[in-house]
Write a protein that holds these residues in place. Structure first.
Motif, PDB file in Angstrom:
ATOM      1  N   ARG A 111      55.549  32.083  14.749  1.00 44.71           N
ATOM      2  CA  ARG A 111      55.482  31.268  15.957  1.00 44.71           C
ATOM      3  C   ARG A 111      54.874  31.987  17.152  1.00 44.71           C
ATOM      4  O   ARG A 111      54.669  31.408  18.192  1.00 44.71           O
ATOM      5  CB  ARG A 111      56.874  30.744  16.306  1.00 44.71           C
ATOM      6  CG  ARG A 111      57.340  29.701  15.291  1.00 44.71           C
ATOM      7  CD  ARG A 111      58.732  29.202  15.554  1.00 44.71           C
ATOM      8  NE  ARG A 111      59.189  28.402  14.418  1.00 44.71           N
ATOM      9  CZ  ARG A 111      60.449  28.171  14.149  1.00 44.71           C
ATOM     10  NH1 ARG A 111      61.403  28.679  14.929  1.00 44.71           N
ATOM     11  NH2 ARG A 111      60.781  27.448  13.098  1.00 44.71           N
ATOM     12  N   ARG A 112      54.629  33.295  17.021  1.00 38.52           N
ATOM     13  CA  ARG A 112      53.878  34.004  18.041  1.00 38.52           C
ATOM     14  C   ARG A 112      52.466  33.414  18.078  1.00 38.52           C
ATOM     15  O   ARG A 112      51.934  32.989  17.058  1.00 38.52           O
ATOM     16  CB  ARG A 112      53.834  35.487  17.665  1.00 38.52           C
ATOM     17  CG  ARG A 112      53.089  36.379  18.625  1.00 38.52           C
ATOM     18  CD  ARG A 112      53.094  37.795  18.065  1.00 38.52           C
ATOM     19  NE  ARG A 112      52.247  38.684  18.817  1.00 38.52           N
ATOM     20  CZ  ARG A 112      51.888  39.884  18.414  1.00 38.52           C
ATOM     21  NH1 ARG A 112      52.316  40.328  17.236  1.00 38.52           N
ATOM     22  NH2 ARG A 112      51.112  40.648  19.153  1.00 38.52           N
ATOM     23  N   THR A 113      51.849  33.375  19.277  1.00 41.88           N
ATOM     24  CA  THR A 113      50.504  32.819  19.378  1.00 41.88           C
ATOM     25  C   THR A 113      49.572  33.526  18.409  1.00 41.88           C
ATOM     26  O   THR A 113      49.508  34.751  18.368  1.00 41.88           O
ATOM     27  CB  THR A 113      49.966  32.980  20.815  1.00 41.88           C
ATOM     28  OG1 THR A 113      50.824  32.284  21.708  1.00 41.88           O
ATOM     29  CG2 THR A 113      48.559  32.417  20.925  1.00 41.88           C
ATOM     30  N   ARG A 114      48.846  32.747  17.622  1.00 41.38           N
ATOM     31  CA  ARG A 114      47.991  33.296  16.592  1.00 41.38           C
ATOM     32  C   ARG A 114      46.548  32.861  16.813  1.00 41.38           C
ATOM     33  O   ARG A 114      46.270  31.671  16.993  1.00 41.38           O
ATOM     34  CB  ARG A 114      48.458  32.856  15.192  1.00 41.38           C
ATOM     35  CG  ARG A 114      49.876  33.271  14.844  1.00 41.38           C
ATOM     36  CD  ARG A 114      50.321  32.686  13.508  1.00 41.38           C
ATOM     37  NE  ARG A 114      50.190  31.232  13.479  1.00 41.38           N
ATOM     38  CZ  ARG A 114      51.088  30.388  13.996  1.00 41.38           C
ATOM     39  NH1 ARG A 114      52.175  30.854  14.580  1.00 41.38           N
ATOM     40  NH2 ARG A 114      50.897  29.084  13.922  1.00 41.38           N
ATOM     41  N   LEU A 115      45.664  33.839  16.785  1.00 43.82           N
ATOM     42  CA  LEU A 115      44.227  33.585  16.846  1.00 43.82           C
ATOM     43  C   LEU A 115      43.637  33.886  15.483  1.00 43.82           C
ATOM     44  O   LEU A 115      43.750  35.001  14.974  1.00 43.82           O
ATOM     45  CB  LEU A 115      43.566  34.466  17.908  1.00 43.82           C
ATOM     46  CG  LEU A 115      42.018  34.504  17.870  1.00 43.82           C
ATOM     47  CD1 LEU A 115      41.428  33.119  18.109  1.00 43.82           C
ATOM     48  CD2 LEU A 115      41.479  35.519  18.872  1.00 43.82           C
ATOM     49  N   LEU A 116      43.003  32.896  14.886  1.00 47.25           N
ATOM     50  CA  LEU A 116      42.323  33.056  13.611  1.00 47.25           C
ATOM     51  C   LEU A 116      40.828  33.208  13.865  1.00 47.25           C
ATOM     52  O   LEU A 116      40.202  32.329  14.458  1.00 47.25           O
ATOM     53  CB  LEU A 116      42.574  31.836  12.714  1.00 47.25           C
ATOM     54  CG  LEU A 116      41.754  31.759  11.421  1.00 47.25           C
ATOM     55  CD1 LEU A 116      42.073  32.936  10.500  1.00 47.25           C
ATOM     56  CD2 LEU A 116      41.992  30.433  10.715  1.00 47.25           C
TER      57      LEU A 116
END
Length: 322
Positions: A16-21
């Motif tokens: 749930r931590r902000t994730r950048l793909l």
């Protein structure tokens, strides 16, 4: 079925931590990740993941703080795990050289496969696609802003325009915020092939003044910062020129690089002579001329260029080319 039992339901808390793909995590993607990880907000608030088709590259990505995910844009079945994984997605992967085959050479199947995978679950909040200014085709040296109609003159440009259209349609269907960065020539002293030195040493000619074309540039670190700005501040379904303030003909750019590096200037030839002596790949760049307006980059994305022209960006060339 409760979301915690549904395979397409809520993700575990650890995700749930902000994730950048990042899709297509080459030089620019690594710069984006580095910028995030060296900023206080990025270190604590964003987890960076990158799609890679090479298992051998995974250790190098991990060493930079990036979580590698194995998958191949040319093999849609390998992309299933991307669904719902990144709240923000940076799509830097180019189309395949032959498009979707002889009958659909103008399509970008990689972008289609990515969008299909992302649509299987809750779409990302934002998706930024790195396109090319080649989607405009030849503008005969005119000033161009992002409202100009697309008229790609090469197969490469047509595939990029196709990807832009696919992205906009997907965004309208899913409600995601999609942004397009139209990018010209990328350069940097610390980028492989990122300076004109190799061509200067080969002595390959450029066009004489009367036939020369305008060329546009962006320094790689500024491009990485533009990507991040678009991910967080881009307007929905908006295209932005990720270009610096330079206004140079191609030959003048090489003259500048030659003078800075202490190498001889390239010879000048006519367009007719170039057509008889230079490879088609080089001629394609010599056949398009435009000057890019970048107001949206500065006003909407609020990006202040660290290298506003190639004069600043190539300033250290003399030490590198010695």
């Amino acid at each position: 079925m409760p979301s915690n039992q549904n395979p397409l339901g809520a993700l575990p808390a650890r995700f749930r931590r902000t994730r950048l793909l990042i899709v297509g995590c080459g030089d620019v993607g690594l710069r984006v990740a580095r910028d995030l990880q060296t900023s206080p907000s990025g270190r604590h608030g964003v987890r960076v993941l990158a799609l890679t088709s090479s298992a051998e590259r995974a250790p190098a990505l991990r060493a930079t703080g990036i979580t590698p995910l194995q998958g191949n844009l040319d093999q849609p079945a390998t992309l299933a795990r991307l669904a719902g994984l990144g709240q923000r997605v940076l799509h830097l992967a180019p189309p395949p050289a032959e498009g979707a085959g002889p009958k659909a050479w103008w399509r970008d199947p990689r972008t289609e496969h990515l969008l299909q995978a992302l649509a299987r679950r809750t779409p990302p909040q934002a998706l930024v696609y790195m396109s090319t200014t080649g989607v405009y085709g030849d503008c005969e040296g005119s000033w161009v802003d992002e409202t100009r109609a697309l008229a790609p003159g090469t197969a490469r440009g047509q595939r990029r325009a196709n990807a832009e259209r696919a992205l906009r349609g997907w965004a309208l269907q899913t409600g995601a915020r999609a942004s397009v960065l139209r990018v010209p020539g990328i350069y940097a002293l610390d980028r492989e092939g990122g300076t004109p030195v190799a061509r200067l040493r080969k002595g390959q000619p450029v066009l004489q003044a009367g036939d020369d074309v305008y060329t546009n540039h962006i320094q790689a670190d500024d491009l990485a910062r533009a990507c991040l700005a678009a991910l967080w501040r881009g307007r929905p379904q908006r295209a932005v020129h990720a270009s610096d303030d330079s206004e140079l003909h191609m030959g003048d750019y090489f003259d500048l690089a030659a003078d800075l590096s202490g190498l001889p200037r390239l010879p000048r030839i006519s367009l007719a002579e170039a057509k008889g002596s230079l490879p088609l790949s080089m001629l394609s760049f010599m056949g398009e001329s435009r000057r890019l307006r970048n107001q949206r980059l500065k006003t909407e994305l609020r990006l202040r260029l660290r290298y506003p022209t190639v004069v600043q960006g190539l300033a250290g060339l003399s030490a590198q080319s010695g």
